[in-house]
Design a protein around this motif. Structure first.
Motif, PDB file in Angstrom:
ATOM      1  N   ASP A   1       0.808  -1.213   0.000  1.00 46.41           N
ATOM      2  CA  ASP A   1       0.000   0.000   0.000  1.00 46.41           C
ATOM      3  C   ASP A   1       0.842   1.264   0.000  1.00 46.41           C
ATOM      4  OD1 ASP A   1      -2.271  -1.550   0.090  1.00 46.41           O
ATOM      5  OD2 ASP A   1      -2.411  -1.512   2.279  1.00 46.41           O
ATOM      6  N   GLU A   2       2.148   1.153  -0.202  1.00 41.90           N
ATOM      7  CA  GLU A   2       3.020   2.318  -0.145  1.00 41.90           C
ATOM      8  C   GLU A   2       2.668   3.339  -1.225  1.00 41.90           C
ATOM      9  OE1 GLU A   2       5.251   3.429   1.840  1.00 41.90           O
ATOM     10  OE2 GLU A   2       5.348   1.751   3.240  1.00 41.90           O
ATOM     11  N   GLU A   3       2.430   2.885  -2.435  1.00 39.83           N
ATOM     12  CA  GLU A   3       2.114   3.815  -3.520  1.00 39.83           C
ATOM     13  C   GLU A   3       0.758   4.474  -3.279  1.00 39.83           C
ATOM     14  OE1 GLU A   3       2.973   6.089  -6.690  1.00 39.83           O
ATOM     15  OE2 GLU A   3       4.285   4.612  -5.734  1.00 39.83           O
ATOM     16  N   ARG A   4      -0.175   3.738  -2.716  1.00 39.37           N
ATOM     17  CA  ARG A   4      -1.473   4.339  -2.390  1.00 39.37           C
ATOM     18  C   ARG A   4      -1.317   5.432  -1.342  1.00 39.37           C
ATOM     19  NH1 ARG A   4      -4.266  -1.590  -1.742  1.00 39.37           N
ATOM     20  NH2 ARG A   4      -4.794  -1.958  -3.945  1.00 39.37           N
ATOM     21  N   ALA A   5      -0.497   5.187  -0.331  1.00 40.93           N
ATOM     22  CA  ALA A   5      -0.267   6.192   0.705  1.00 40.93           C
ATOM     23  C   ALA A   5       0.361   7.447   0.112  1.00 40.93           C
ATOM     24  CB  ALA A   5       0.629   5.617   1.809  1.00 40.93           C
ATOM     25  N   LYS A   6       1.272   7.283  -0.831  1.00 37.30           N
ATOM     26  CA  LYS A   6       1.896   8.436  -1.476  1.00 37.30           C
ATOM     27  C   LYS A   6       0.875   9.234  -2.272  1.00 37.30           C
ATOM     28  CE  LYS A   6       5.308  11.062  -2.746  1.00 37.30           C
ATOM     29  NZ  LYS A   6       5.907  12.014  -1.787  1.00 37.30           N
ATOM     30  N   THR A   7      -0.044   8.538  -2.938  1.00 38.55           N
ATOM     31  CA  THR A   7      -1.083   9.230  -3.704  1.00 38.55           C
ATOM     32  C   THR A   7      -1.999  10.026  -2.782  1.00 38.55           C
ATOM     33  OG1 THR A   7      -1.029   7.482  -5.386  1.00 38.55           O
ATOM     34  CG2 THR A   7      -2.971   8.914  -5.337  1.00 38.55           C
ATOM     35  N   ILE A   8      -2.382   9.441  -1.653  1.00 41.47           N
ATOM     36  CA  ILE A   8      -3.230  10.162  -0.688  1.00 41.47           C
ATOM     37  C   ILE A   8      -2.510  11.414  -0.207  1.00 41.47           C
ATOM     38  CG2 ILE A   8      -4.348  10.031   1.560  1.00 41.47           C
ATOM     39  CD1 ILE A   8      -4.560   7.004   1.155  1.00 41.47           C
ATOM     40  N   GLU A   9      -1.252  11.275   0.129  1.00 40.85           N
ATOM     41  CA  GLU A   9      -0.477  12.401   0.648  1.00 40.85           C
ATOM     42  C   GLU A   9      -0.396  13.532  -0.370  1.00 40.85           C
ATOM     43  OE1 GLU A   9       4.168  12.981   1.788  1.00 40.85           O
ATOM     44  OE2 GLU A   9       3.111  11.343   2.788  1.00 40.85           O
ATOM     45  N   ASP A  10      -0.121  13.196  -1.621  1.00 36.11           N
ATOM     46  CA  ASP A  10      -0.016  14.218  -2.665  1.00 36.11           C
ATOM     47  C   ASP A  10      -1.351  14.889  -2.925  1.00 36.11           C
ATOM     48  OD1 ASP A  10       2.699  13.780  -3.018  1.00 36.11           O
ATOM     49  OD2 ASP A  10       2.378  12.216  -4.507  1.00 36.11           O
ATOM     50  N   TYR A  11      -2.421  14.104  -2.926  1.00 43.29           N
ATOM     51  CA  TYR A  11      -3.732  14.699  -3.203  1.00 43.29           C
ATOM     52  C   TYR A  11      -4.175  15.610  -2.066  1.00 43.29           C
ATOM     53  CZ  TYR A  11      -8.458  15.213  -4.977  1.00 43.29           C
ATOM     54  OH  TYR A  11      -9.624  15.744  -5.465  1.00 43.29           O
ATOM     55  N   LEU A  12      -3.908  15.225  -0.833  1.00 41.53           N
ATOM     56  CA  LEU A  12      -4.258  16.093   0.292  1.00 41.53           C
ATOM     57  C   LEU A  12      -3.436  17.377   0.274  1.00 41.53           C
ATOM     58  CD1 LEU A  12      -4.657  13.503   3.197  1.00 41.53           C
ATOM     59  CD2 LEU A  12      -6.467  14.747   2.008  1.00 41.53           C
ATOM     60  N   ARG A  13      -2.196  17.309  -0.181  1.00 37.74           N
ATOM     61  CA  ARG A  13      -1.404  18.533  -0.347  1.00 37.74           C
ATOM     62  C   ARG A  13      -2.051  19.441  -1.389  1.00 37.74           C
ATOM     63  NH1 ARG A  13       4.112  18.563   1.417  1.00 37.74           N
ATOM     64  NH2 ARG A  13       4.635  16.666   2.565  1.00 37.74           N
ATOM     65  N   ASN A  14      -2.542  18.858  -2.473  1.00 39.85           N
ATOM     66  CA  ASN A  14      -3.242  19.654  -3.480  1.00 39.85           C
ATOM     67  C   ASN A  14      -4.487  20.311  -2.900  1.00 39.85           C
ATOM     68  OD1 ASN A  14      -2.543  17.465  -6.358  1.00 39.85           O
ATOM     69  ND2 ASN A  14      -1.233  18.740  -5.117  1.00 39.85           N
ATOM     70  N   GLU A  15      -5.198  19.581  -2.043  1.00 40.02           N
ATOM     71  CA  GLU A  15      -6.416  20.133  -1.443  1.00 40.02           C
ATOM     72  C   GLU A  15      -6.092  21.286  -0.492  1.00 40.02           C
ATOM     73  OE1 GLU A  15     -10.078  18.834  -1.894  1.00 40.02           O
ATOM     74  OE2 GLU A  15      -8.710  19.024  -3.591  1.00 40.02           O
ATOM     75  N   THR A  16      -4.974  21.223   0.215  1.00 41.76           N
ATOM     76  CA  THR A  16      -4.607  22.341   1.089  1.00 41.76           C
ATOM     77  C   THR A  16      -4.299  23.594   0.277  1.00 41.76           C
ATOM     78  OG1 THR A  16      -2.282  21.606   1.108  1.00 41.76           O
ATOM     79  CG2 THR A  16      -3.716  20.831   2.891  1.00 41.76           C
ATOM     80  N   ASP A  17      -3.811  23.428  -0.950  1.00 38.46           N
ATOM     81  CA  ASP A  17      -3.579  24.577  -1.827  1.00 38.46           C
ATOM     82  C   ASP A  17      -4.889  25.122  -2.378  1.00 38.46           C
ATOM     83  OD1 ASP A  17      -0.868  24.430  -1.431  1.00 38.46           O
ATOM     84  OD2 ASP A  17      -0.500  23.200  -3.207  1.00 38.46           O
ATOM     85  N   ARG A  18      -5.834  24.240  -2.666  1.00 36.12           N
ATOM     86  CA  ARG A  18      -7.110  24.687  -3.241  1.00 36.12           C
ATOM     87  C   ARG A  18      -7.986  25.352  -2.195  1.00 36.12           C
ATOM     88  NH1 ARG A  18     -12.243  22.926  -3.506  1.00 36.12           N
ATOM     89  NH2 ARG A  18     -11.744  21.063  -2.293  1.00 36.12           N
ATOM     90  N   LEU A  19      -8.064  24.783  -1.017  1.00 40.91           N
ATOM     91  CA  LEU A  19      -8.911  25.326   0.039  1.00 40.91           C
ATOM     92  C   LEU A  19      -8.228  26.515   0.718  1.00 40.91           C
ATOM     93  CD1 LEU A  19     -10.070  21.926   1.557  1.00 40.91           C
ATOM     94  CD2 LEU A  19     -11.498  23.520   0.282  1.00 40.91           C
TER      95      LEU A  19
END
Length: 637
Positions: free
Chosen positions: A85-103
């Motif tokens: 699940d390492e790659e999935r965890a990396k995807t979650i982390e990157d997407y949440l970083r994108n959301e902090t920029d959008r919000l």
């Protein structure tokens, strides 16, 4: 039934509001002190009321709270429990970083950094706005900062996850209520104007009460009302709900049933959905829309009994094709996330900094007022003989007429100024005590610190002061970790379409991938589909340094000069350095990077031509035919 539910929740809100009223009153007092109220508390056995106003206010509450403001936003850090699940965890982390920029996290954090130390804590509300559409996606995450006045917790329960219910009160316009819930509240008044920070009522606003509660299945229900009007009641509001026809039960399309033509609909909770077509995941694997399954023929039991011997025989199932049924994911968590200032046993909110230093603030106002009175009421007395003539004017040189020189001894000036040094010393002592309570030092405030005689000593002093405040940073990081986990669960539940994820590489380039909820879907040995959501959420502790661009510029420049990136004279090293500076938004870094790339391309072309010429010379001397493109276009000698 609706009236019974409305009365039940109104009574619950009233009871918990009464139990919480003392805390709400304290919030008004804390905010007044932060704003610099002139009222002086006279503390004795009989009264603690404000009896008089200070002549001047040295607002140490605002000064010490503003000194603690941290503008950095902790970035998410997601860890996987399993290696696959390492790659999935990396995807979650990157997407949440994108959301902090959008919000608008910068604006919310700026207000949060002041509310939390003043009131002891505040809340973040996570919701899914299904009305926000783009051309390729439906719905988006929304995060809202809530003042503690807007949240009424269940009395006696400190942790939100342990509560049976919790109330949220938000001021909304009447038009928005009608658009969102389809109910007209134009004749209603604003029940609680204090929840928006203003005591005066507004004609166009109403107070919308939200009650979030645990249902019997462990999910989250929501009851919404305004005054005596019920707006919505969802017993499992985080579950997927579809409008189905009341006649035939099919899904409605644009307000009409496509099968029977009915127009009356009712919301039904959906536990599963079928895949209309194959789904391709990010790793290339496919979830088929149809899959093989076994079933027993109609009328045949799983266990057959031989009528002659009486022995049990196993029925033979038959193979058939069925549509893939996927369970809907439900977060089953309260959408309200609490940030505490400093943990306090038995309290929902944490300890307030204002409560800790209010006595010192009161003492300073008393002392400063006495100093002003002494300075204002003091003066000087001039003694003269009765027949002495003195000029009264604004001229610097004044004329005094006396009869004889001996009369000069009768002219005396007496200073009646009272001694205010004691009051000033007490006020300074109270100020130092307030700073000591909160752990604020001169170095932390950026003042001149004579005890730190060198740069290293000053860094140590700042680090020691920061250690005193480390508990508050830990609580902030813990809140953001919980917030990111709730955000991920809402994304997993409601983001049906793949969404673009932006990721910055170490070389300064940008990589784009997709956040696909079906990447978190797995099938067990029994053929049942389930969602993977057991990731570990924390925050990146280096995000504070990463948000300080000037510090990062200096750090990157120092690493470049020390040869961390390679030989500083090499063009490849220069390209890597300016790529990093461009990623950190250094001025003109992108243009410099482009120029170095062009120089590198020219050098590579020149080296290639030199190699070709070196290869062409031996061939020309031997009389061989030189292949086209070798030796700068020379075909033969």
């Amino acid at each position: 039934m609706k009236q019974n539910q409305l009365q039940k929740w109104q009574e619950r809100l009233s009871e918990n509001l009464s139990a919480y009223q003392s805390e709400l009153n304290s919030m008004d007092r804390r905010q007044a002190l932060y704003n610099g109220t002139r009222g002086i508390q006279v503390i004795d056995k009989e009264s603690t009321a404000e009896t008089k106003n200070a002549n001047t206010v040295r607002n140490i509450v605002t000064e010490l709270i503003e000194a603690q403001v941290d503008s950095s936003i902790p970035m998410p850090k997601v860890s996987a429990r399993r290696q696959e699940d390492e790659e999935r965890a990396k995807t979650i982390e990157d997407y949440l970083r994108n959301e902090t920029d959008r919000l608008p996290f910068e604006k919310m954090n700026d207000l949060d950094e002041r509310i939390t130390p003043v009131q002891g804590g505040d809340y973040f509300l996570v919701e899914w706005d299904a009305d926000r559409h783009t051309h390729t996606t439906r719905g988006e995450l929304t995060v809202t900062l809530l003042h503690p006045k807007q949240v009424i917790p269940q009395n006696g329960v400190a942790d939100i996850e342990d509560m049976d219910y919790i109330f949220v009160r938000i001021a909304m316009t009447k038009d928005r209520v009608r658009e969102q819930y389809g109910i007209d509240v134009s004749q209603e008044g604003e029940e609680a104007p204090e929840v928006r920070g203003n005591g005066s009522m507004a004609e166009d606003l109403v107070t919308v009460n939200f009650a979030y509660y645990r249902n019997k299945e462990g999910g989250i229900g929501r009851y919404v009302w305004v005054n005596d009007i019920e707006l919505e009641h969802l017993t499992d509001y985080q579950a997927r709900m579809l409008d189905r026809c009341r006649n035939c039960g099919e899904v409605m399309e644009k307000g009409k049933c496509p099968y029977c033509g009915g127009t009356k609909a009712e919301k039904k909770t959906e536990d599963y959905f079928v895949l209309p077509e194959d789904v391709t995941r990010s790793d290339g694997s496919v979830i088929p829309a149809w899959q093989e399954a076994y079933r027993y023929p109609e009328g045949v039991e799983e266990i057959l009994v031989d009528p002659y011997t009486g022995m049990a025989l196993e029925g033979v199932p038959e193979l058939y094709q069925e549509q893939t049924r996927i369970p809907y994911y439900k977060p089953d968590v309260y959408p309200v996330v609490l940030r505490r200032n400093v943990s306090a046993f038995g309290k929902n909110l944490g300890d307030s900094d204002v409560d800790k230093i209010q006595d010192q603030q009161n003492a300073i106002k008393k002392c400063d007022s006495r100093v002003q009175d002494k300075l204002g009421k003091g003066g000087s007395i001039l003694t003269l003989q009765m027949d002495t003539e003195m000029e009264y004017s604004d001229r610097q040189l004044k004329i005094v007429r006396v009869n004889s020189p001996s009369d000069l001894s009768c002219i005396r000036l007496m200073n009646l100024q009272a001694d205010a040094s004691g009051d000033m010393a007490v006020a300074e002592q109270a100020y130092q005590a307030a700073r000591n309570i909160l752990g604020i030092t001169d170095s932390f405030q950026g003042r001149q610190d004579r005890t730190a005689t060198s740069g290293t000593a000053k860094q140590i002093a700042v680090a020691q002061s920061a250690g005193r405040l480390e508990s508050k940073r830990i609580m902030k990081n813990a809140m953001y970790a919980d917030l990111y986990e709730v955000m991920f669960k809402f994304l997993l539940a409601y983001s049906d379409e793949p969404r673009t994820v932006r990721r910055d590489r170490l070389d300064g380039t940008t990589e784009y991938s997709m956040f696909n909820k079906y990447d978190f879907l797995e099938q067990d040995d029994a053929g049942e589909w389930y969602w993977i959501d057991d990731f570990l959420f924390s925050v990146d502790t280096s995000s504070a340094l990463a948000s300080n661009r000037e510090a990062m510029w200096q750090e990157t420049r120092q690493n470049f000069q020390n040869g961390t990136f390679g030989n500083p004279q090499n063009t490849e090293t220069l390209l890597l350095f300016w790529s990093m500076m461009a990623k950190l938004h250094y001025p003109m870094a992108e243009e410099t990077k482009t120029m170095i790339e062009q120089q590198l391309q020219q050098q590579q072309m020149a080296q290639q031509q030199m190699i070709q010429q070196q290869m062409a010379q031996p061939m020309a001397q031997s009389g061989q035919v030189i292949p086209e493109g070798v030796g700068g276009g020379i075909s033969e000698m």
